[in-house]
Write an enzyme that holds these catalytic residues in place. Sequence first.
Site, PDB file in Angstrom:
ATOM      1  CB  CYS A 241      -3.012   0.935  -2.566  1.00 10.15           C
ATOM      2  SG  CYS A 241      -2.995   2.658  -3.109  1.00 10.15           S
ATOM      3  CG  ASN A 242      -9.528   1.355  -2.830  1.00  9.23           C
ATOM      4  OD1 ASN A 242     -10.451   0.760  -3.364  1.00  9.23           O
ATOM      5  ND2 ASN A 242      -9.248   1.204  -1.550  1.00  9.23           N
ATOM      6  CB  THR A 243      -4.624   5.329  -5.532  1.00  4.87           C
ATOM      7  OG1 THR A 243      -5.476   6.076  -4.664  1.00  4.87           O
ATOM      8  CG2 THR A 243      -4.094   6.234  -6.617  1.00  4.87           C
TER       9      THR A 243
ATOM     10  CD  GLU B  20      -1.711   8.027   7.061  1.00  6.02           C
ATOM     11  OE1 GLU B  20      -0.762   8.801   7.239  1.00  6.02           O
ATOM     12  OE2 GLU B  20      -1.797   7.262   6.079  1.00  6.02           O
TER      13      GLU B  20
ATOM     14  CE1 TYR C  17       2.745   5.410  -3.322  1.00  4.94           C
ATOM     15  CE2 TYR C  17       1.547   3.569  -4.280  1.00  4.94           C
ATOM     16  CZ  TYR C  17       2.700   4.086  -3.735  1.00  4.94           C
ATOM     17  OH  TYR C  17       3.808   3.286  -3.607  1.00  4.94           O
ATOM     18  N   GLY C  18      -2.716   9.211  -3.842  1.00  3.71           N
ATOM     19  CA  GLY C  18      -3.948   9.785  -4.402  1.00  3.71           C
ATOM     20  C   GLY C  18      -3.755  11.007  -5.282  1.00  3.71           C
TER      21      GLY C  18
ATOM     22  CB  CYS D  15      -9.863   5.138   0.715  1.00  2.00           C
ATOM     23  SG  CYS D  15      -8.303   5.559   1.542  1.00  2.00           S
ATOM     24  CB  THR D  16      -6.896   0.443   2.329  1.00  3.99           C
ATOM     25  OG1 THR D  16      -5.874   1.395   1.986  1.00  3.99           O
ATOM     26  CG2 THR D  16      -7.094  -0.543   1.202  1.00  3.99           C
ATOM     27  CG  HIS D  17      -6.207   5.422   5.344  1.00  3.00           C
ATOM     28  ND1 HIS D  17      -5.493   5.162   4.212  1.00  3.00           N
ATOM     29  CD2 HIS D  17      -5.316   5.872   6.274  1.00  3.00           C
ATOM     30  CE1 HIS D  17      -4.209   5.459   4.435  1.00  3.00           C
ATOM     31  NE2 HIS D  17      -4.084   5.878   5.676  1.00  3.00           N
TER      32      HIS D  17
ATOM     33  CG  ASP E  13      -1.798   1.190   1.356  1.00  6.38           C
ATOM     34  OD1 ASP E  13      -2.508   1.466   0.378  1.00  6.38           O
ATOM     35  OD2 ASP E  13      -1.801   1.875   2.400  1.00  6.38           O
ATOM     36  CB  SER E  14       0.174   4.767  -0.757  1.00  3.85           C
ATOM     37  OG  SER E  14      -1.028   4.868  -0.018  1.00  3.85           O
TER      38      SER E  14
END
Length: 274
Positions: free
Chosen positions: A78-80, A157, A47-48, A189-191, A15-16
């Site tokens: 990571c979705n992006t 975060e 990355y977005g 989004c993974t967050h 992931d980013s």
Amino acid sequence: MDIESKKTAPIGVFDSGVGGLTVAREIAIQLPKENIVYFGDTARVPYGSKSKDTIIRFSEQIIRFLSTKHVKAIVIACNTASALALEAVRDKFEVPIIGVVVPGARAAVTTTERLKVGVIGTEATVKSGMYTKNIQKMNPEITVIEKACPLFVPLVEEGFREHHITAEAIDYYLKSMKNTGIDAMILGCTHYPLLRTQIQEYLGEKIKIVNPAYEAAMDLKQLLEHADMANTGEDLCSKYEFYVSDAAEKFRQFANSVMPFDVPRTNIVNIEEY
């Protein structure tokens, strides 16, 4: 690699940054016998806001690094990167690679009854329209409403999950979506699964939450079983390794708030060397 080595070989997850830990967590819970090597690109997050070419380059470097760990499959958590780099890297590497977008889209298609799906994600994921494309490929009659929620990532975060500021951000972003008639919402989004409880409370029970992290873990399980690569060993002590490109201690602390086990160590890798 022989069959037995392949079965015990780890899963690569990247992931980013820290968001992909929600995917690693689902894999650890749903596939408890599998070993995992996780890489978070904390030096180059987010990355977005980056271009497609840059995200493809970053993804290739990370896959080359994970390949040194002899991984048997890779999950782009990571979705992006799933939206922008998956096709390019699949063509370039032999190891099976899955993303989080297609599993999430498929789950939304089977979940919605009103044929109206909401998607929230980063600016890049929403701009790519990848969820809309995948959903409408599966069922052209479904209307998809996408919304970028850029503040959710820094709030998660910085540890503001339970803060009133986060509640205000959820209201700010999702107010317009609440009354559109959607009955399924993809956390694109993974967050965002780390805000799932708050988002579900805000939207109400009539709108079902789709978590691509869980769906990707289920797809991985199917892929491993189909390819006869699932770890069937009796060794119940699975091994988990965590690597980052920067800020190892901050990552480790965050990982300990997400993962269902203690993360004693995080290693730094100079990813630009790969």
